[in-house]
Design a protein around this motif. Structure first.
Motif, short mmCIF file in Angstrom:
data_model
loop_
_atom_site.label_atom_id
_atom_site.label_comp_id
_atom_site.label_asym_id
_atom_site.label_seq_id
_atom_site.Cartn_x
_atom_site.Cartn_y
_atom_site.Cartn_z
N THR A 51 0.83 -1.21 0.00
CA THR A 51 0.00 0.00 0.00
C THR A 51 0.87 1.25 0.00
O THR A 51 0.63 2.18 -0.77
CB THR A 51 -0.92 0.02 1.24
OG1 THR A 51 -1.63 -1.21 1.34
CG2 THR A 51 -1.91 1.17 1.18
N SER A 55 1.11 4.04 -3.01
CA SER A 55 0.82 5.45 -2.72
C SER A 55 2.00 6.33 -3.11
O SER A 55 1.82 7.40 -3.71
CB SER A 55 0.48 5.61 -1.24
OG SER A 55 0.27 6.97 -0.95
N THR A 61 -4.85 4.81 -2.53
CA THR A 61 -4.85 3.46 -1.97
C THR A 61 -5.76 3.35 -0.75
O THR A 61 -6.00 4.32 -0.04
CB THR A 61 -3.43 3.04 -1.55
OG1 THR A 61 -2.94 3.98 -0.59
CG2 THR A 61 -2.50 2.99 -2.75
N LEU A 81 -2.21 7.75 5.06
CA LEU A 81 -2.92 6.88 4.11
C LEU A 81 -4.20 6.35 4.72
O LEU A 81 -4.40 6.39 5.93
CB LEU A 81 -2.01 5.72 3.67
CG LEU A 81 -0.73 6.12 2.94
CD1 LEU A 81 0.01 4.88 2.46
CD2 LEU A 81 -1.03 7.05 1.78
#
Length: 187
Positions: A51, A55, A61, A81
């Motif tokens: 992830t 990103s 994401t 995130l």
């Protein structure tokens, strides 16, 4: 419980220190998407290795995992995130549709026995038109390719490709497979 995420990350730190390349999953996602922008679901994201890399490359994401210790590590690494706690067998993941849904790192063989088909069908529901579901898992650990492919019957996803590795080595049998199933684009 809290140490599990740290132990998991330590394994990847050791692999990196030994010179192993750790971004094959992100490279394949990047190739399949043709570069950013794009929306990616990392299903069973663990501590967020994939992830975070996606990103960093410019994708939007969402990392999802059922294990709070893994998600704590992911959030600690990348608090900006999007992370979500969810049991992929319990129902569709919020936040879709996604251009690419990724189930890497043997996610499907670490599920509760008998739930892989349900999880695969739930993941299929959040794949956008023209998008794809990509999964990689070790064969012979409770899930075979016939069962995996059969789980996608009736979901609207069609087989697109299959490789033996994340760097697209041909699949000619063996103990690991990376499968791509795609939803046809909207008319």
């Amino acid at each position: 419980m809290a140490g599990r995420g740290q132990d998991y990350d330590a394994r990847f730190a050791r692999l990196a220190a030994e010179g192993h390349y750790l971004h094959g999953e992100a490279d394949l996602a990047d190739l399949l998407l043709g570069g950013p922008p794009g929306r990616v679901l990392d299903a069973g994201c663990g501590t967020g290795r994939v992830t975070v890399e996606l990103s960093r490359r410019g994708y939007v994401t969402l990392g999802v995992d059922v294990d709070p210790a893994m998600l704590d590590e992911a959030r600690g690494k990348a608090p900006g995130l999007r992370w979500a706690a969810a049991d992929l067998a319990a129902g569709p993941v919020p936040g879709g549709p996604f251009d690419l849904v990724l189930a890497a790192g043997n996610v499907l063989v670490f599920l509760h026995p008998g739930t892989a088909g349900t999880v695969v069908r739930h993941l299929a529901t959040v794949v956008a038109p023209g998008g794809c579901l990509v999964s990689g898992f070790q064969l012979g650990r409770g899930l075979d390719l016939d069962h995996y492919d059969g789980s996608l019957d009736g979901t609207g996803l069609v087989p697109d490709d299959r490789w033996a590795t994340w760097d697209r080595q041909p699949f000619v049998g063996g103990d690991y497979a990376v499968s791509v199933h795609r939803r046809p684009p909207a008319p």
